[in-house]
Enzyme design. Sequence first.
Site, PDB file in Angstrom:
ATOM      1  CG  ASP A  96      -1.938  -0.839   1.104  1.00 16.11           C
ATOM      2  OD1 ASP A  96      -3.017  -0.565   0.291  1.00 16.11           O
ATOM      3  OD2 ASP A  96      -1.985  -1.935   1.837  1.00 16.11           O
ATOM      4  CD  GLU A 101      -4.590  11.829   2.346  1.00 16.39           C
ATOM      5  OE1 GLU A 101      -5.323  10.915   1.936  1.00 16.39           O
ATOM      6  OE2 GLU A 101      -5.154  12.937   2.097  1.00 16.39           O
ATOM      7  CG  ASP A 102      -3.460   6.645   4.574  1.00 18.18           C
ATOM      8  OD1 ASP A 102      -4.290   7.397   4.727  1.00 18.18           O
ATOM      9  OD2 ASP A 102      -3.744   5.743   3.623  1.00 18.18           O
ATOM     10  NE  ARG A 121      -1.063   1.965   4.191  1.00 12.56           N
ATOM     11  CZ  ARG A 121      -1.394   2.993   3.690  1.00 12.56           C
ATOM     12  NH1 ARG A 121      -2.733   3.393   3.637  1.00 12.56           N
ATOM     13  NH2 ARG A 121      -0.632   3.762   3.257  1.00 12.56           N
ATOM     14  NE  ARG A 167      -7.144   0.788   8.189  1.00 12.98           N
ATOM     15  CZ  ARG A 167      -6.742   0.851   6.840  1.00 12.98           C
ATOM     16  NH1 ARG A 167      -5.717   1.819   6.312  1.00 12.98           N
ATOM     17  NH2 ARG A 167      -7.159  -0.304   6.078  1.00 12.98           N
ATOM     18  CG  HIS A 196      -9.139   7.089   5.496  1.00 10.57           C
ATOM     19  ND1 HIS A 196      -8.225   6.406   4.487  1.00 10.57           N
ATOM     20  CD2 HIS A 196      -8.362   6.345   6.728  1.00 10.57           C
ATOM     21  CE1 HIS A 196      -7.266   6.012   4.858  1.00 10.57           C
ATOM     22  NE2 HIS A 196      -7.344   5.564   6.211  1.00 10.57           N
ATOM     23  CB  CYS A 293      -4.904   8.337  -0.598  1.00 12.83           C
ATOM     24  SG  CYS A 293      -5.203   7.417  -2.209  1.00 12.83           S
TER      25      CYS A 293
HETATM   26  C1  CIR Z   1      -5.447   0.904   2.940  1.00 13.86           C
HETATM   27  O1  CIR Z   1      -6.492   0.156   3.283  1.00 13.86           O
HETATM   28  O2  CIR Z   1      -4.788   1.334   3.979  1.00 13.86           O
HETATM   29  C2  CIR Z   1      -5.131   1.137   1.541  1.00 13.86           C
HETATM   30  N1  CIR Z   1      -5.364   0.143   0.824  1.00 13.86           N
HETATM   31  C3  CIR Z   1      -5.958   2.369   1.027  1.00 13.86           C
HETATM   32  C4  CIR Z   1      -5.475   3.605   1.475  1.00 13.86           C
HETATM   33  C5  CIR Z   1      -6.103   4.819   1.135  1.00 13.86           C
HETATM   34  N2  CIR Z   1      -5.694   6.022   1.692  1.00 13.86           N
HETATM   35  C6  CIR Z   1      -6.321   7.300   1.474  1.00 13.86           C
HETATM   36  O3  CIR Z   1      -7.301   7.238   0.681  1.00 13.86           O
HETATM   37  N3  CIR Z   1      -5.692   8.234   2.291  1.00 13.86           N
END
Ligand code: CIR
Length: 299
Positions: A96, A101-102, A121, A167, A196, A293
């Site tokens: 991922d 962004e996360d 992650r 999360r 999110h 993201c």
């Molecule tokens: C996740 O589940 O963490 C990733 N497959 C997708 C993350 C998407 N992140 C975002 O929109 N900020």
Amino acid sequence: MQNLIRICRFYFTGIFTLVTACCFGHEASTDNGFFHYQYALVRELPDSFEESLKLNPPSVPINIKLAKQQHEQYVNELEKIVPHVIRLPANPDHPDCNFIEDTALIVGNTAVISRMGAKERRGEEVIVEDTLKKLGLTIIRLKEPSTMDGGDILYTGKHLFVGLSHRTNDHALLNLQNIFRGKAEVIGIPVIKGLHLKSVVSLFDEKTLIVANNPAGNAVRNTINRLTNSGYEFVTVPDDIASNVLRIGSTLLIQDGFPQSEQILEELCEKRNIHMVKLHMSELIKADGALTCGTLLFN
Ligand code: CIR
């Protein structure tokens, strides 16, 4: 030297914003410098992307070649509108990792490094922290028991909305309230469904939010209205994924392939004199990825 250049840019942007606001009044707020960024950090899409986390298994498996093309088109668009796009290498151990962004929240010169909600992650943030540190940002690392994903943070300039989701937890909310005390009003917003906060709401401008027409989107809109008296305008779109738009300067990136939502966003862009760009992201959507993201934006 790099730091000095960044600091000069920071002050120049501030002066530009002030002058624009004075000369053009409120109407100019759609392009007043708030959305102007000097840097975009992105991360390449790994070969292991098919193994990315998914809320629901896609009916048609991810086409990795197409996913890479779509990601590349996204980065190419950023390169047209952000002066410095920094590409970090993919890490195949982190399927991922392109959803960069996360990994952090950047406000002004402060980067809060996530302790991400999904254990799988954790570790993606290491290279991001190193890079932001080298660029001279002040680093604050969230620690256990806090968990935060950047996709849960919506910063409007006045408010920092923190999605309380699977999360991102209350501990992170408390941390952020301490970190940004006196700088932004940090408000927790329950996310009743989906991944999110920004899966159902995103920024068109500092006063206009794009929101999904679903129970989670409606709940977020009601909570924001109840907890703030800032008079945010909500523009509702029928397709959930279309509620995540990416505003940079006077450009709005939107999802291609959702004609009803597109029409609403197109009319809004025309009215506010914003250039709209459509991007096909079908393969990233299969991994619950949206437009915000894929990048971390800052000055
Ligand atoms: C996740 O589940 O963490 C990733 N497959 C997708 C993350 C998407 N992140 C975002 O929109 N900020």
